[in-house]
Design an enzyme around this catalytic site. Structure first.
Site, PDB file in Angstrom:
ATOM      1  CB  SER A  85      -0.651   0.364   1.199  1.00 30.33           C
ATOM      2  OG  SER A  85      -2.133  -0.849   1.056  1.00 30.33           O
ATOM      3  CE  LYS A 115      -8.466  -5.512   5.500  1.00 35.12           C
ATOM      4  NZ  LYS A 115      -9.480  -6.023   4.537  1.00 35.12           N
ATOM      5  CG  ASP A 165     -11.237  -5.010   1.120  1.00 32.23           C
ATOM      6  OD1 ASP A 165      -9.998  -4.413   0.854  1.00 32.23           O
ATOM      7  OD2 ASP A 165     -11.030  -5.359   2.977  1.00 32.23           O
ATOM      8  N   GLY A 218     -14.006 -17.314   6.699  1.00 29.83           N
ATOM      9  CA  GLY A 218     -13.487 -16.041   7.222  1.00 29.83           C
ATOM     10  C   GLY A 218     -13.534 -14.244   6.767  1.00 29.83           C
ATOM     11  CB  THR A 255     -14.707 -25.717  10.145  1.00 29.94           C
ATOM     12  OG1 THR A 255     -14.241 -25.637  10.238  1.00 29.94           O
ATOM     13  CG2 THR A 255     -15.954 -26.075  11.220  1.00 29.94           C
ATOM     14  CG  MET A 299     -10.164 -12.540  -1.939  1.00 34.16           C
ATOM     15  SD  MET A 299      -9.966 -11.611  -0.584  1.00 34.16           S
ATOM     16  CE  MET A 299     -12.299 -11.472  -1.041  1.00 34.16           C
TER      17      MET A 299
END
Ligand code: ATR
Length: 286
Positions: A24, A73, A110, A138, A162, A225
């Site tokens: 970034s 986040k 995002d 997640g 899971t 991603m």
């Protein structure tokens, strides 16, 4: 060309842990130079249990704003006084703006990054045309699911190792969602419009994600991603089947564009190839 940092220089940055490999600063400082504005973009890495104190200390415009990356986040969302809709839907923030009145606004770019990457690397892709499949459950998966529902995906299928986490995520997102165990990925792939890998499998050098993509339609777009490496084994297997692929670096660059505008009030120059800058940096520091 910037004359050097002065007392008037506007400061923005990125916060995460670890942060030293973040691309970034490279991206934003390149745009700053192109825009010829008196600004600088730096990286911060407070102790992981001290995010709130760090952010509280920046109130009142000490700095203009922050991009937020792992593991902060959700903390970023919780410290904010105002939460923009994309951050509320994603349950996480990747952007904090420190307003002059002392308040903090949380947002999330995002989703725009995800959709922008799909538009750039899979021209003509339309999320409304079929189900989206998300591998993983997640924070990244939640953001992707929220963005795709908002963009009109008729169904979002959450596939996770899971199952319970997939079910929790499917229930948390407001829209038409279904949960699948990883062992049933193939049934989730039937008639998929897009498949997005958000899992951390392989990132930390562990086991790579092995899911056969043959059951996806030939027109499905396959996205990862992760951008280290740029061509993940997942994308390589998609490419070998002739599917169109979208990489995580494009998403990183695309989420930065609205962040830059929010920090500095001017557009990120479309004439600068920041992707090429990132690729060169990744080659120098793999
Ligand atoms: P983030 O918030 O960055 O999305 P996370 O909460 O750590 O990260 O989630 C990582 C995701 O990768 C999870 O969905 C995890 O599956 P589990 O919920 O079953 O743990 C998934 N994941 C990690 N390693 C994996 C592997 N080897 N195979 C399949 N899925 C994996």
């Amino acid at each position: 060309m910037r004359q050097g940092i002065t007392g008037a220089t506007v400061v923005a940055g990125v916060v995460g842990s670890p942060i030293t490999h973040s691309l970034s600063p490279l991206i934003h400082n390149a745009w700053i130079e192109m825009a010829q504005i008196d600004a600088v973009y730096v990286a911060f890495s407070p102790p992981t249990d001290a995010f709130r104190a760090f952010a509280e200390g920046l109130r009142g415009g000490v700095i203009r704003g922050l991009n937020v990356t792992l593991p902060f986040k959700v903390d970023a969302l919780n410290v904010a006084d105002h939460v923009a809709e994309p951050a509320a839907q994603a349950g996480a923030a990747n952007l904090l703006i420190f307003n002059p009145d002392g308040s903090i606004t949380a947002d999330n770019t995002d989703g725009l990054g995800l959709l922008g990457a799909l538009a750039a690397q899979a021209p003509g892709f339309d999320p409304r045309l079929g189900p989206a499949v998300i591998l993983g459950a997640g924070g990244a998966a939640r953001g992707a699911a929220a963005a795709l529902i908002t963009a009109g995906s008729p169904e979002v299928r959450i596939v996770n190792r899971t199952l319970e986490r997939a079910e929790t995520l499917a229930n948390a997102v407001d829209g038409n969602t279904r949960a699948f165990p990883l062992s049933a990925a193939v049934s989730a792939f039937v008639d998929a419009n897009v498949v997005i890998n958000t899992t951390s499998a392989g990132i930390t050098g562990g086991e790579v994600l092995k899911v056969p993509l043959d059951a996806t339609p030939a027109c499905a777009v396959i996205m990862d991603m992760t951008y280290k490496p740029l061509l993940t084994p997942f994308l390589a297997s998609a490419g070998a089947l002739g599917r169109r692929t979208v990489d995580g670096l494009e998403m990183l660059v695309r989420q930065a564009i609205p962040s830059f505008e929010a920090f500095f009030g001017c557009a990120a120059s479309p004439n600068l190839d920041v992707r090429a800058l990132c690729l060169a940096a990744m080659e120098r520091t793999p």
